[in-house]
Design a protein around this motif. Structure first.
Motif, PDB file in Angstrom:
ATOM      1  N   GLN A 293      92.650 -10.109  30.880  1.00 55.79           N
ATOM      2  CA  GLN A 293      93.755 -10.441  31.599  1.00 55.79           C
ATOM      3  C   GLN A 293      94.355 -11.850  31.177  1.00 55.79           C
TER       4      GLN A 293
ATOM      5  N   GLU B 122     102.441  -7.772  36.090  1.00 53.80           N
ATOM      6  CA  GLU B 122     101.144  -7.701  34.846  1.00 53.80           C
ATOM      7  C   GLU B 122      99.954  -8.137  35.726  1.00 53.80           C
ATOM      8  N   SER B 123      99.037  -7.905  35.302  1.00 58.29           N
ATOM      9  CA  SER B 123      97.560  -8.233  35.719  1.00 58.29           C
ATOM     10  C   SER B 123      97.378  -9.332  34.813  1.00 58.29           C
ATOM     11  N   VAL B 124      97.504 -10.457  35.409  1.00 54.58           N
ATOM     12  CA  VAL B 124      97.231 -11.804  34.752  1.00 54.58           C
ATOM     13  C   VAL B 124      96.416 -12.768  35.240  1.00 54.58           C
ATOM     14  N   ARG B 125      95.304 -13.319  34.726  1.00 59.87           N
ATOM     15  CA  ARG B 125      94.486 -14.244  35.326  1.00 59.87           C
ATOM     16  C   ARG B 125      94.610 -15.617  34.746  1.00 59.87           C
TER      17      ARG B 125
END
Length: 181
Positions: free
Chosen positions: A50, A86-89
């Protein structure tokens, strides 16, 4: 538009498109078309980690230059909203350090741009019809006059966004507000 130092003859062997998945040794990269800074700008999301490689779309410690005609403020803000889905860390920008709290970073950038747009729209409403230099002086009265040349490029990007949204129009060198009725 290409700059003087750019190789005009370069042609990529492969040009990834939005949504493409690229398998690498580090994992799968998802291609995200993020126009705004440039019409062909791409970010890459390392899916399993991510981790968003944001290139020049998001920078740490400063805002991105949106320089028309290739730079497009409307597309830039829309691209920021799309990144929120979006799946962003973490965000790894081309300029600056690794950033956590991506939603807060992106929310800040959207708020900053819309706040400046509000100042541009208010200046346009107060001064209409107005040329770019006078509008910039009013809408960017909080930045040093020495950088008003660069600020004018950003002001133009905001005006073009307002024009696309039918909130402004240009006649020659003068910009006019379209007042909602």
């Amino acid at each position: 538009p290409a700059g003087a130092g750019q190789d005009q003859t370069f042609r990529a062997d492969d040009e990834p498109e939005h949504g493409d998945l690229i398998v690498t040794e580090a994992g799968v990269l998802k291609v995200l078309h993020t126009p705004g800074h440039a019409s062909n700008h791409l970010c890459f999301l390392l899916v399993d980690q991510q981790l968003l490689f944001s290139g020049d779309h998001i920078m740490q410690g400063s805002t991105v230059v949106i320089n028309p005609p290739d730079g497009d403020m409307k597309a830039y803000i829309e691209s920021l909203y799309e990144l929120l889905a979006e799946s962003v860390r973490y965000i790894a920008p081309a300029h600056g350090f690794l950033m956590g709290h991506p939603e807060a970073v992106i929310d800040f950038l959207i708020t900053h741009r819309l706040s400046r747009e509000h100042k541009v729209a208010r200046a346009l409403g107060a001064l209409t019809p107005v040329d770019l230099k006078a509008l910039t002086a009013k809408a960017y009265d909080d930045v040093p006059a020495a950088i008003h040349g660069l600020a004018a490029r950003s002001a133009l990007a905001h005006l073009l966004k307002l024009e696309a949204e039918h909130r402004a129009f240009r006649e020659g060198d003068l910009w006019h507000a379209i007042h909602e009725s």
